[in-house]
Design a protein around this motif. Sequence first.
Motif, PDB file in Angstrom:
ATOM      1  N   SER A 100       0.840  -1.203   0.000  1.00 29.44           N
ATOM      2  CA  SER A 100       0.000   0.000   0.000  1.00 29.44           C
ATOM      3  C   SER A 100       0.871   1.247   0.000  1.00 29.44           C
ATOM      4  O   SER A 100       1.975   1.279   0.542  1.00 29.44           O
ATOM      5  CB  SER A 100      -0.971  -0.016   1.172  1.00 29.44           C
ATOM      6  N   ASN A 101       0.343   2.254  -0.622  1.00 33.09           N
ATOM      7  CA  ASN A 101       1.070   3.481  -0.936  1.00 33.09           C
ATOM      8  C   ASN A 101       1.461   4.246   0.333  1.00 33.09           C
ATOM      9  O   ASN A 101       0.645   4.402   1.246  1.00 33.09           O
ATOM     10  CB  ASN A 101       0.164   4.354  -1.814  1.00 33.09           C
ATOM     11  N   THR A 102       2.710   4.702   0.391  1.00 38.14           N
ATOM     12  CA  THR A 102       3.133   5.532   1.525  1.00 38.14           C
ATOM     13  C   THR A 102       3.413   6.964   1.067  1.00 38.14           C
ATOM     14  O   THR A 102       3.822   7.805   1.863  1.00 38.14           O
ATOM     15  CB  THR A 102       4.426   4.965   2.170  1.00 38.14           C
ATOM     16  N   SER A 103       3.203   7.248  -0.225  1.00 38.94           N
ATOM     17  CA  SER A 103       3.572   8.563  -0.770  1.00 38.94           C
ATOM     18  C   SER A 103       2.594   9.652  -0.339  1.00 38.94           C
ATOM     19  O   SER A 103       1.377   9.441  -0.343  1.00 38.94           O
ATOM     20  CB  SER A 103       3.584   8.486  -2.299  1.00 38.94           C
ATOM     21  N   PRO A 104       3.120  10.838  -0.010  1.00 36.44           N
ATOM     22  CA  PRO A 104       2.223  11.963   0.315  1.00 36.44           C
ATOM     23  C   PRO A 104       1.378  12.393  -0.886  1.00 36.44           C
ATOM     24  O   PRO A 104       0.374  13.088  -0.714  1.00 36.44           O
ATOM     25  CB  PRO A 104       3.180  13.081   0.751  1.00 36.44           C
ATOM     26  N   LEU A 105       1.763  11.971  -2.090  1.00 32.52           N
ATOM     27  CA  LEU A 105       0.968  12.325  -3.275  1.00 32.52           C
ATOM     28  C   LEU A 105      -0.304  11.492  -3.388  1.00 32.52           C
ATOM     29  O   LEU A 105      -1.226  11.844  -4.120  1.00 32.52           O
ATOM     30  CB  LEU A 105       1.800  12.099  -4.541  1.00 32.52           C
ATOM     31  N   SER A 106      -0.353  10.357  -2.685  1.00 29.47           N
ATOM     32  CA  SER A 106      -1.515   9.475  -2.852  1.00 29.47           C
ATOM     33  C   SER A 106      -2.744  10.119  -2.214  1.00 29.47           C
ATOM     34  O   SER A 106      -2.624  10.930  -1.286  1.00 29.47           O
ATOM     35  CB  SER A 106      -1.242   8.115  -2.229  1.00 29.47           C
ATOM     36  N   VAL A 107      -3.907   9.757  -2.743  1.00 26.46           N
ATOM     37  CA  VAL A 107      -5.146  10.374  -2.249  1.00 26.46           C
ATOM     38  C   VAL A 107      -5.971   9.342  -1.491  1.00 26.46           C
ATOM     39  O   VAL A 107      -5.882   8.142  -1.749  1.00 26.46           O
ATOM     40  CB  VAL A 107      -5.974  10.987  -3.408  1.00 26.46           C
ATOM     41  N   ASN A 108      -6.761   9.841  -0.560  1.00 29.63           N
ATOM     42  CA  ASN A 108      -7.570   8.941   0.257  1.00 29.63           C
ATOM     43  C   ASN A 108      -8.867   8.636  -0.483  1.00 29.63           C
ATOM     44  O   ASN A 108      -9.905   9.230  -0.220  1.00 29.63           O
ATOM     45  CB  ASN A 108      -7.841   9.604   1.608  1.00 29.63           C
ATOM     46  N   ASP A 109      -8.791   7.728  -1.442  1.00 24.10           N
ATOM     47  CA  ASP A 109      -9.940   7.479  -2.317  1.00 24.10           C
ATOM     48  C   ASP A 109      -9.918   5.997  -2.729  1.00 24.10           C
ATOM     49  O   ASP A 109      -9.293   5.627  -3.730  1.00 24.10           O
ATOM     50  CB  ASP A 109      -9.839   8.406  -3.538  1.00 24.10           C
TER      51      ASP A 109
END
Length: 628
Positions: A100-109
């Motif tokens: 699962s994504n740990t990047s601050p660019l990822s969105v909560n969607d």
Amino acid sequence: MHRAIATVSLSGTLRQKLEAIAAAGFDGIELFEADFVNFRGTAAELRRIAFDLGLSIDLYQPFRDFEAMPEPQFQRSLERAERKFDLMEAMGAPLVLCCSNTSPLSVNDPARAAAQLHELAERAARRNLRVGFEALAWGRHTSRYAQAWDIVQRADHPHLGLILDSFHTLSLKDDPSGIAAIPGEKIFFVQMADAPLLSMDVLQWARHHRSFPGQGDFDVTGFFEQVLRAGYTGPLSLEIFNDIFRETPNRRTAVDAMRSLLYLESETRERLAAGNVPAQPQRVELFNPPPAPALSGLSFIEFAADEASAVTLGALLGQLGFRRVGRHRSKAVTLYRQGGIHFIVNAQPDSFARRRFEAHGTSVCALGVRCADPLAAVGRATAMRSQRHDSPVGPNELRVPAIVAPGGNLIHFVPEALGDSGLYETDFILEDAGPEGSDAGLTRIDHVALGLALDQLDTWVLFTRAVLGLEPGESLELADPFGLIRSRGVANADRSLRLVLNVSLSQRTRTARTLSVTGGGAVHHIALDCDDIFETVARLRANGTRFVPISDNYYDDLATRIDLAPELLARMRAAGVLFDRSPAGDYLHIYTESFEGGLFFEVAQRVGGYDAYGALNAPARMASQAQQ
Ligand SMILES: O=C(O)c1ccc(O)c(O)c1
Ligand SMILES: [Mg+2]
């Protein structure tokens, strides 16, 4: 089950790792990306090496920071995925782990995460590859398996499934019972890891302190039970990021790894059988070894010596109130006895004991454990990947089955049916060669403490659990004047057999210095019980035994910590006896000075149900030894 391990779990080059993994009997591997990136060879060459070793490459990992990204990053990641798929095709790896994504660019969607994973699975499907989605405990928006499963369901693609990792679930104290409701075929892969309970940042915990199932504090059996209830039949794999494993010889790590899976399978099998939830028809075979042995205390301790040290050790035992009571029928071996304690001093040239003596000096080389069914105990041990040991047996001698403990000492299983002295009556010509000092009232072996190298502690915890059926107690850290000692007791259920495992976290403690002499894994001290410690200590002093002196300040402090009768405090102060109290009972104890700068003895008296080892007093001993 198909048993696998991630290459990140062992030390060495990729080829050395694969050789160790294959030799330990694994079926497959998870290929950790960095191991491949730094491998001087092509994916096709790696495929051939693995194939020749009989290993499948079950999983390529990890693929990071993919789902729930803005469009430009998503398109770039698809390109990145195609290149990984090229490699996977070339090496024959059918499944990629997408964490699962740990990047601050990822969105909560979750809907976007699902749509993008659907597209990834579609690309994988074109090559008949599969994608498994794993929730990292520190994932930015997805940290629990239930969230990852929700996204996998929304994505609804046959080439996308779930990957479970016990570490992420159990480190967050998440409830694994929901796993049983997931269709087994949608769980694409299962990674098992244990860990000690630590309160620290979960990423640091995960990357540095994982351990094999059975070495830590997690309920890994409960987790795996839910996986089996789901109907999962895929690989059972280990993914262990551990700083010490990175430097431990990989052959030992690989054997520990296999032992941990066999133990996990067998414990979980028993749990399923005992469970009151009606089990599904079992879909996959689980390891079914002979049961853990019923052990009942130590029958003997054997010392390795040469002719000269056999004499000095014998004199020391005499001071401790032991009598020489027998000579071996055919070997240069002497038997000493006091109460129910038997010590054997083995000075036989050209023997196992002599080889231990030559490598480690005068030291314990074997333990004799009483046991109801020695053959079953050896059967359990070899099933759990311990080696059996056969020593030459002379005429009129008993063959006592034995196994090799980690570090190379032996554990003999002595048939209980022989009674207290049956073994010795057969193998020894009994003679009472005393008097060499008078009986001091020592009655039985309380515990044996081992000094282990740092990389041997987890090996020993797993060995004592899986092979001997012992259970570990809490892990304590104790201050030596020159560094920390970590100490953990392991014992059987009725406490007739207790071992204490000590490791030095520093190179400069006394424990560490004895280790460098003995090679590690040696017996550090032997604790002997008595019924009246003041009487016993008085007799031992009269025999010439010298004890480690304890500071007066210790007794002043003890009086402020524990409410003690002044007469008892005064007696302890006068005798140099240490004291510990638990709600269940008291522990009075004292340490002898060391033999040849190494091994020493502890005299102990347990009162009531005291169930520990006086570890909190070890700093008093270590400080005193340092001041000598
Ligand atoms: O620490 C990590 O990045 C990492 C990578 C892959 C995994 O399967 C995992 O559990 C952790
Ligand atoms: Mg994982």
